[in-house]
Each structure stands twice: as structure tokens, then as C-alpha cells.
Design a protein around this motif. Structure first.
Motif, PDB file in Angstrom:
ATOM      1  N   TYR A  51       0.825  -1.205   0.000  1.00 47.83           N
ATOM      2  CA  TYR A  51       0.000   0.000   0.000  1.00 47.83           C
ATOM      3  C   TYR A  51       0.861   1.258   0.000  1.00 47.83           C
ATOM      4  N   ARG A  52       2.004   1.180   0.666  1.00 52.16           N
ATOM      5  CA  ARG A  52       2.894   2.343   0.714  1.00 52.16           C
ATOM      6  C   ARG A  52       3.503   2.622  -0.654  1.00 52.16           C
ATOM      7  N   SER A  53       4.001   1.568  -1.341  1.00 48.97           N
ATOM      8  CA  SER A  53       4.612   1.770  -2.651  1.00 48.97           C
ATOM      9  C   SER A  53       3.579   2.198  -3.693  1.00 48.97           C
ATOM     10  N   LEU A  54       2.359   1.675  -3.591  1.00 56.30           N
ATOM     11  CA  LEU A  54       1.301   2.102  -4.502  1.00 56.30           C
ATOM     12  C   LEU A  54       0.934   3.567  -4.271  1.00 56.30           C
ATOM     13  N   TRP A 108       1.170   0.460 -12.726  1.00 57.21           N
ATOM     14  CA  TRP A 108       0.627   1.155 -13.893  1.00 57.21           C
ATOM     15  C   TRP A 108      -0.865   1.413 -13.748  1.00 57.21           C
ATOM     16  N   LEU A 109      -1.608   0.430 -13.226  1.00 55.23           N
ATOM     17  CA  LEU A 109      -3.052   0.601 -13.049  1.00 55.23           C
ATOM     18  C   LEU A 109      -3.342   1.732 -12.066  1.00 55.23           C
ATOM     19  N   ALA A 111      -1.290   4.277 -11.384  1.00 58.71           N
ATOM     20  CA  ALA A 111      -0.897   5.530 -12.040  1.00 58.71           C
ATOM     21  C   ALA A 111      -1.914   5.945 -13.091  1.00 58.71           C
ATOM     22  N   LEU A 112      -2.443   4.974 -13.838  1.00 61.76           N
ATOM     23  CA  LEU A 112      -3.438   5.285 -14.867  1.00 61.76           C
ATOM     24  C   LEU A 112      -4.733   5.812 -14.242  1.00 61.76           C
ATOM     25  N   CYS A 113      -5.178   5.179 -13.175  1.00 60.77           N
ATOM     26  CA  CYS A 113      -6.385   5.660 -12.476  1.00 60.77           C
ATOM     27  C   CYS A 113      -6.152   7.054 -11.905  1.00 60.77           C
ATOM     28  N   THR A 114      -4.942   7.286 -11.397  1.00 60.82           N
ATOM     29  CA  THR A 114      -4.612   8.612 -10.876  1.00 60.82           C
ATOM     30  C   THR A 114      -4.647   9.657 -11.985  1.00 60.82           C
ATOM     31  N   ALA A 115      -4.135   9.284 -13.172  1.00 61.28           N
ATOM     32  CA  ALA A 115      -4.158  10.205 -14.313  1.00 61.28           C
ATOM     33  C   ALA A 115      -5.583  10.531 -14.735  1.00 61.28           C
TER      34      ALA A 115
END
Length: 327
Positions: A51-54, A108-109, A111-115
Motif C-alpha cells: 500500500y505504501r509503494s502504490l 501502472w493501473l 498511475a493510470l487511475c490517478t491520471a
């Protein structure tokens, strides 16, 4: 909406091809090699998915999205068409998430959701306020006469400097000299690259009487401001790890040479930002390859002399050309 999406992709492809034409073929090969090397490093990175790295991946994605510039003319143009502004932003932000795919698909998932979320709230008051938070902190890291160092990224210098100090203290408590020296070189690289590689208008160069004066004055600014910026971090490393003073001295020399390299590459190929940026990165790798052997080290002084002569020649041409235009 799908028609607009297709038009955006076509526009980006045309822009991409035009930028490639500005780069000489040899440096296209070097750039491709650098991208391949970076991809290999990302693929081989062993990062635990927690959870921390995500959360860190999401924060990094937000910081990357916040760095994309949007000038007024582009915003006004995109607002004329429905959905076009959001689609354009969304494509740019989503492309920034691709490097996470090389590490792990879960990163990636995230980061993509964050974008996607960032795109949805890009026009909100909160994100606009965050993007405009550029506090001009009174910085002690350059002398007042250093016009070059009054850049748009000036506000980051105290933050990077404080981060370097904090990580060096952590490295001392953990007895990790490698961490301390890496943060010194990396932090200096980021701070100086963002500062020195900012592009000014030709009026900045025209303030100087001739090319020799420009070269001497800007080089002196680089030396003084570099010494002021790294003085305390270097002193802390020497105090914390006195047995490794020789390696620390080499790192300091590398930082000074790196900044001179930034300066002469920038103005040697001015006003082309694309060409000078690519050649700067390629030049750093070339110097690293030369420094591996004794014979390579012998080649470094001629390399810097050739770079100096090319930069001075370009500055002289710019001054003479604009003087001819004025008269």
C-alpha cells in the motif's frame, strides 16, 4: 467524441514526427539507446507491491501531471470544442503512466487511475491552486547579480537543498555512505539542470558586450553558485564519513564539470531547446564512458575545450547577427 480523439492522436503524431526531424540521425540512435537502457533498468527493478509503494506511485504520477505546461493560447483553443480539452489532457497524463507498466502492472493501473482522476478534476479550483503554488522563497543559493539563476524553477532550490540535508542525516544514522553520495550528486543534478537549462530570450545574451565577456561571466556565476549550494551538504558528508573524503572530492569535481557542461551545451546550441537537451544528456553519457579508463580521462580536457570553442563561436554569431539586424 471518438472523431475528436482520432484528430488529437493524429495531431500528436504529426508533432512527434516534426520534432524527430530536428534531431540529427546520430543523436536519434543515442536517444533510442538511452530509452532502451532506462527501460531495462525499470524492468529489472525489484519493488515490493505494498500500500505504501502504490501510494508513492500515485503521488509521483500527480507530480508528473502537475509539471505539464499549458499555455493560455492552447487552453483557449481547446475550450472551443466540447470534450477536446479533457481528451487532450487525459492522453498526455495517461502517457506519463507508461513507465510504471515496466515495473509492475499494478503500479501502472494505479498511475493510470490517478491520471484519469487528475484529468477529471484538472479544472477544479483545488488543483488550479496547487499548480499555481510557486512560492518565491528568498534563496541564498545564488548571488544577486546572477541573472541566469533567476529562473522559473528558483522556488525548488531550497526544497531540494533541504531534502538533500535530511537524507544525508538519515544516511549517517544508517551508516550508508552510498546513499549520502548518491543524493548529493542526484540532488545537485536535478537542481542545476532545472535552473541552468531554463531558456531565456536573446535579450539576455545581448546584455553582454562580446562573447568572451559572456563566457567568463556566466562561468564564474556557475562556479560561485555551485559552491554556495553544495557547501553544507558536502561538509556534512565529510563530517559524517571522513574516511571516504577522496570519493567525496571526486563527486564535487563531477558536479562542477557537470554544471559547466550544462552551460556550454545550452548556449552552444542556442536557441534550439530540443537539440541542446538531447546533446546534453548524450554528452553526460559520453563523459561517463570516457571516465572509465585512463585514456578516456585524457580525452576529457580536449572535449571541454572543443565544447567551449563551439559555445563561444555560437554566442559570437548570435551577437554579431543581432547587431547587424539592429543596424
Amino acid at each position: 467524441m471518438f472523431h475528436q480523439l482520432r484528430l488529437i492522436i493524429q495531431l500528436k503524431w504529426v508533432i512527434f514526427k516534426r520534432q524527430l526531424r530536428e534531431i540529427p540521425p546520430l543523436y536519434l540512435i543515442l536517444l533510442a539507446a538511452l530509452i532502451a537502457a532506462a527501460a531495462c533498468v525499470l524492468i529489472k527493478m525489484d519493488v515490493r507491491v505494498t500500500y505504501r509503494s502504490l501510494s508513492v506511485a500515485a503521488i509521483v504520477q500527480i507530480l508528473l501531471c502537475a509539471q505539464i505546461p499549458w499555455n493560455i493560447s492552447k487552453q483557449l483553443y481547446l475550450k472551443q470544442y466540447s470534450y477536446l480539452s479533457g481528451l487532450y489532457r487525459g492522453i498526455n497524463y495517461s502517457l506519463l503512466s507508461l513507465p510504471f507498466l515496466l515495473i509492475d502492472i499494478r503500479f501502472w493501473l494505479v498511475a493510470l487511475c490517478t491520471a484519469i482522476v487528475y484529468t477529471a478534476f484538472a479544472n477544479s479550483t483545488i488543483l488550479k491552486g496547487i499548480s499555481k503554488m510557486r512560492p518565491i522563497i528568498p534563496s541564498p543559493f545564488f548571488v544577486k547579480s546572477s541573472y541566469l539563476w533567476h529562473s522559473r524553477q528558483r522556488y525548488l532550490l531550497p526544497l531540494i537543498w533541504a531534502g538533500m540535508i535530511l537524507i544525508e542525516i538519515i544516511a549517517h544514522s544508517a551508516g550508508n555512505y552510498n546513499l549520502a553520495i548518491v543524493v548529493l550528486v542526484t540532488g545537485s543534478f536535478i537542481a542545476f539542470m532545472m535552473t541552468i537549462m531554463q531558456y531565456e530570450k536573446i535579450d539576455f545574451i545581448r546584455m553582454y558586450a562580446d562573447a568572451s565577456r559572456f563566457m567568463a561571466h556566466t562561468a564564474m556565476e556557475i562556479m560561485v553558485n555551485t559552491a554556495v549550494f553544495i557547501a553544507l551538504p558536502v561538509l556534512l558528508i565529510i563530517v559524517f564519513f571522513p574516511q571516504a573524503w577522496q570519493i567525496t572530492s571526486i563527486a564535487v569535481l563531477i558536479i562542477f564539470l557537470m554544471n559547466i557542461h550544462f552551460l556550454w551545451m545550452k548556449y552552444g546550441f542556442y536557441p534550439s531547446e530540443v537539440l541542446s537537451g538531447i546533446l546534453t544528456v548524450a554528452g553526460l553519457f559520453i563523459q561517463g564512458a570516457l571516465a572509465v579508463t585512463v585514456y578516456g580521462l585524457i580525452a576529457l580536457p580536449p572535449y571541454y575545450y572543443i565544447l567551449y570553442r563551439h559555445c563561444k563561436k555560437n554566442i559570437h554569431y548570435l551577437l554579431a547577427n543581432y547587431e547587424a539586424i539592429d543596424h
